[in-house]
Design a protein around this motif. Structure first.
Motif, PDB file in Angstrom:
ATOM      1  N   ILE A  69      47.286  37.552  13.454  1.00 49.09           N
ATOM      2  CA  ILE A  69      47.014  36.400  14.308  1.00 49.09           C
ATOM      3  C   ILE A  69      46.500  35.237  13.467  1.00 49.09           C
ATOM      4  O   ILE A  69      46.905  34.083  13.663  1.00 49.09           O
ATOM      5  CB  ILE A  69      45.993  36.773  15.400  1.00 49.09           C
ATOM      6  CG1 ILE A  69      46.590  37.810  16.355  1.00 49.09           C
ATOM      7  CG2 ILE A  69      45.555  35.526  16.182  1.00 49.09           C
ATOM      8  CD1 ILE A  69      45.592  38.383  17.340  1.00 49.09           C
ATOM      9  N   GLY A  70      45.635  35.525  12.503  1.00 52.50           N
ATOM     10  CA  GLY A  70      45.079  34.485  11.656  1.00 52.50           C
ATOM     11  C   GLY A  70      46.137  33.723  10.879  1.00 52.50           C
ATOM     12  O   GLY A  70      46.071  32.488  10.763  1.00 52.50           O
ATOM     13  N   GLN A  77      47.520  24.304  16.977  1.00 49.89           N
ATOM     14  CA  GLN A  77      46.427  23.441  17.409  1.00 49.89           C
ATOM     15  C   GLN A  77      45.338  24.360  17.955  1.00 49.89           C
ATOM     16  O   GLN A  77      45.410  24.822  19.092  1.00 49.89           O
ATOM     17  CB  GLN A  77      46.898  22.467  18.492  1.00 49.89           C
ATOM     18  CG  GLN A  77      47.765  21.330  17.980  1.00 49.89           C
ATOM     19  CD  GLN A  77      48.107  20.358  19.102  1.00 49.89           C
ATOM     20  OE1 GLN A  77      49.078  20.525  19.820  1.00 49.89           O
ATOM     21  NE2 GLN A  77      47.268  19.341  19.257  1.00 49.89           N
ATOM     22  N   ARG A  78      44.329  24.609  17.139  1.00 53.65           N
ATOM     23  CA  ARG A  78      43.313  25.608  17.473  1.00 53.65           C
ATOM     24  C   ARG A  78      42.645  25.331  18.814  1.00 53.65           C
ATOM     25  O   ARG A  78      42.364  26.263  19.586  1.00 53.65           O
ATOM     26  CB  ARG A  78      42.263  25.662  16.348  1.00 53.65           C
ATOM     27  CG  ARG A  78      41.087  26.587  16.619  1.00 53.65           C
ATOM     28  CD  ARG A  78      41.527  28.032  16.671  1.00 53.65           C
ATOM     29  NE  ARG A  78      40.406  28.926  16.986  1.00 53.65           N
ATOM     30  CZ  ARG A  78      40.030  29.244  18.222  1.00 53.65           C
ATOM     31  NH1 ARG A  78      40.669  28.735  19.278  1.00 53.65           N
ATOM     32  NH2 ARG A  78      39.020  30.080  18.427  1.00 53.65           N
ATOM     33  N   THR A 122      39.531  31.314  11.394  1.00 54.24           N
ATOM     34  CA  THR A 122      39.015  30.305  12.319  1.00 54.24           C
ATOM     35  C   THR A 122      37.509  30.198  12.141  1.00 54.24           C
ATOM     36  O   THR A 122      36.862  31.111  11.612  1.00 54.24           O
ATOM     37  CB  THR A 122      39.359  30.678  13.774  1.00 54.24           C
ATOM     38  OG1 THR A 122      38.926  29.629  14.655  1.00 54.24           O
ATOM     39  CG2 THR A 122      38.691  31.983  14.197  1.00 54.24           C
ATOM     40  N   ASP A 123      36.950  29.093  12.597  1.00 51.77           N
ATOM     41  CA  ASP A 123      35.508  28.874  12.479  1.00 51.77           C
ATOM     42  C   ASP A 123      34.735  29.426  13.675  1.00 51.77           C
ATOM     43  O   ASP A 123      33.513  29.556  13.610  1.00 51.77           O
ATOM     44  CB  ASP A 123      35.212  27.371  12.356  1.00 51.77           C
ATOM     45  CG  ASP A 123      35.763  26.782  11.075  1.00 51.77           C
ATOM     46  OD1 ASP A 123      35.808  27.512  10.065  1.00 51.77           O
ATOM     47  OD2 ASP A 123      36.161  25.604  11.091  1.00 51.77           O
ATOM     48  N   TYR A 124      35.447  29.692  14.762  1.00 55.05           N
ATOM     49  CA  TYR A 124      34.759  30.156  15.961  1.00 55.05           C
ATOM     50  C   TYR A 124      35.683  31.031  16.797  1.00 55.05           C
ATOM     51  O   TYR A 124      36.912  30.961  16.698  1.00 55.05           O
ATOM     52  CB  TYR A 124      34.271  28.972  16.805  1.00 55.05           C
ATOM     53  CG  TYR A 124      35.400  28.146  17.399  1.00 55.05           C
ATOM     54  CD1 TYR A 124      35.858  28.383  18.704  1.00 55.05           C
ATOM     55  CD2 TYR A 124      36.034  27.134  16.669  1.00 55.05           C
ATOM     56  CE1 TYR A 124      36.893  27.632  19.247  1.00 55.05           C
ATOM     57  CE2 TYR A 124      37.061  26.392  17.203  1.00 55.05           C
ATOM     58  CZ  TYR A 124      37.498  26.642  18.494  1.00 55.05           C
ATOM     59  OH  TYR A 124      38.534  25.915  19.021  1.00 55.05           O
ATOM     60  N   ALA A 169      24.801  29.056  16.589  1.00 53.57           N
ATOM     61  CA  ALA A 169      25.399  28.702  15.294  1.00 53.57           C
ATOM     62  C   ALA A 169      26.834  28.210  15.427  1.00 53.57           C
ATOM     63  O   ALA A 169      27.434  27.778  14.439  1.00 53.57           O
ATOM     64  CB  ALA A 169      25.348  29.908  14.360  1.00 53.57           C
ATOM     65  N   GLY A 170      27.404  28.293  16.625  1.00 53.69           N
ATOM     66  CA  GLY A 170      28.769  27.817  16.849  1.00 53.69           C
ATOM     67  C   GLY A 170      29.846  28.798  16.440  1.00 53.69           C
ATOM     68  O   GLY A 170      31.022  28.433  16.371  1.00 53.69           O
ATOM     69  N   LYS A 171      29.464  30.046  16.183  1.00 52.03           N
ATOM     70  CA  LYS A 171      30.462  31.029  15.747  1.00 52.03           C
ATOM     71  C   LYS A 171      31.182  31.696  16.916  1.00 52.03           C
ATOM     72  O   LYS A 171      32.318  32.154  16.763  1.00 52.03           O
ATOM     73  CB  LYS A 171      29.800  32.082  14.858  1.00 52.03           C
ATOM     74  CG  LYS A 171      29.290  31.484  13.547  1.00 52.03           C
ATOM     75  CD  LYS A 171      28.701  32.526  12.621  1.00 52.03           C
ATOM     76  CE  LYS A 171      28.249  31.868  11.317  1.00 52.03           C
ATOM     77  NZ  LYS A 171      27.698  32.860  10.363  1.00 52.03           N
ATOM     78  N   ILE A 172      30.519  31.775  18.053  1.00 50.05           N
ATOM     79  CA  ILE A 172      31.186  32.216  19.273  1.00 50.05           C
ATOM     80  C   ILE A 172      30.787  31.266  20.390  1.00 50.05           C
ATOM     81  O   ILE A 172      29.726  30.631  20.340  1.00 50.05           O
ATOM     82  CB  ILE A 172      30.841  33.677  19.650  1.00 50.05           C
ATOM     83  CG1 ILE A 172      29.353  33.851  19.929  1.00 50.05           C
ATOM     84  CG2 ILE A 172      31.290  34.631  18.577  1.00 50.05           C
ATOM     85  CD1 ILE A 172      28.987  35.257  20.365  1.00 50.05           C
ATOM     86  N   ARG A 173      31.652  31.171  21.401  1.00 53.42           N
ATOM     87  CA  ARG A 173      31.360  30.272  22.520  1.00 53.42           C
ATOM     88  C   ARG A 173      30.797  31.033  23.717  1.00 53.42           C
ATOM     89  O   ARG A 173      29.835  30.604  24.334  1.00 53.42           O
ATOM     90  CB  ARG A 173      32.620  29.512  22.919  1.00 53.42           C
ATOM     91  CG  ARG A 173      33.146  28.597  21.834  1.00 53.42           C
ATOM     92  CD  ARG A 173      34.455  27.933  22.255  1.00 53.42           C
ATOM     93  NE  ARG A 173      34.254  27.030  23.387  1.00 53.42           N
ATOM     94  CZ  ARG A 173      35.243  26.503  24.093  1.00 53.42           C
ATOM     95  NH1 ARG A 173      36.506  26.813  23.797  1.00 53.42           N
ATOM     96  NH2 ARG A 173      34.994  25.693  25.108  1.00 53.42           N
TER      97      ARG A 173
END
Length: 345
Positions: A69-70, A77-78, A122-124, A169-173
């Motif tokens: 997936i990565g 468009q993330r 991804t960042d998050y 920290a913005g790693k998960i929503r």
């Protein structure tokens, strides 16, 4: 394609979610990317993975699903996609994840999220889920709850504290659970409100024509806590397609992984599936379309997770969104259910 708000999050997820547990085992990276491209073109914006995928899980392939997936995600468009993945729960047999000491505790959560972010490039992560409870509960068709099987577990409040830090920290929503119970849903939500920690917005549990257990009491817990269901195994390991009624097709999942479907091989299953197949054919749809349309029609289902190993299967499954079951068809389904209730709980 319709979109539903997932619990009390601001995630508007497609009514069909693309499950990816075959990527890296039954599907090559090229096949995975072809599926992903087609699904997005058809309006799907919701993808579900897990750190332990592909299934059946093993050391040699663990993590490949997220990697596939990565490699695809970096070209997309993330912000148009909603990516869900999961941290594995306790399972001492899975020694290749956290050395078999894979409790849902601070060190393992922190390591798991970093590993998933790296593999997914991804960042998050939009929705991070606990794959199965850290505490003892009967799982995957296991017998009734027995207090004798209780084990050491990380308290739910402690789990939520770590997830809160990752959200900050913005790693998960958002946070979700999977293979959970009504008590678990209520406890996660109660503690989050009591202590001021993130509340779960989703639950990923099995739900299908032959497993309507969720509707008995978990649906009530989710309704009053505003937790959306991501229904997995809506085709009961492919059995609801009817393709196994007359033998085991070559290269099917049951043929490749014999015994893996034992969760679903229960009394009255064949009789129930035969009846559902007849309803589908009588109403000019495939058995898979009937099964998926039924799950999608339930008021508590936010998104139905589909999986496919071929493009033909994927197209058939996605086409189920065009089917709306009439009250008469639902009545026929309920008649079968009354005769053969929940053969695969």
């Amino acid at each position: 394609m319709k979109y539903n708000k997932l619990g009390d999050s601001n995630l508007n997820v497609s009514e069909i979610c693309l499950g990816t547990m075959t990527y890296g085992q039954q599907n090559t990276i090229e096949e995975a990317h072809q599926q992903l491209d087609y699904a997005v073109a058809e309006g799907i914006n919701f993808l579900d993975a897990a750190e332990m995928y592909p299934v059946p899980t093993k050391a040699e392939t663990q993590g490949k699903t997220e990697e596939y997936i990565g490699e695809w995600l970096v070209k997309q468009q993330r912000d148009k996609l909603i990516i869900a993945t999961k941290i594995a729960g306790q399972n001492p047999k899975m020694t290749w994840i956290s050395g078999g000491k894979n409790q849902v505790d601070r060190p393992n959560i922190q390591q798991a999220i970093e590993d998933s972010l790296r593999r997914l490039k991804t960042d998050y992560i939009d929705l991070y889920q606990i794959h199965w409870p850290d505490r003892y509960v009967p799982l995957f068709g296991a017998p009734d709850y027995d207090p004798k099987n209780e084990r050491d577990t990380t308290p739910i409040a402690e789990q939520l504290e770590v997830f809160a830090e990752l959200i900050q920290a913005g790693k998960i929503r958002y946070l979700g659970v999977s293979n959970e119970t009504a008590w678990g849903v209520c406890e996660f939500c109660h503690l989050a409100e009591k202590v001021g920690l993130p509340k779960i917005v989703s639950i990923q549990n099995a739900f299908s024509l032959v497993n309507r257990i969720f509707h008995i009491n978990i649906a009530e817990a989710c309704r009053f806590n505003n937790v959306g269901l991501m229904a997995y195994s809506p085709l009961a390991f492919g059995l609801l397609t009817g393709k196994y009624l007359h033998g085991v097709p070559e290269n099917s999942r049951v043929a490749l992984f014999p015994g893996f479907e034992q969760r679903y091989r229960k009394t009255n299953l064949t009789e129930a599936i035969t009846a559902y197949v007849e309803i589908a054919h009588k109403n000019n749809m495939t058995p898979a379309q009937l099964a998926l349309a039924y799950v999608r029609s339930r008021w508590f289902v936010a998104s139905t997770i589909i999986g496919a190993t071929t493009m033909e299967q994927l197209k058939e499954n996605i086409s189920s969104v065009e089917i709306n079951l009439t009250e008469e068809i639902i009545a026929e389904i309920d008649e079968v259910h009354a005769k053969y209730p929940n053969p695969t709980p």
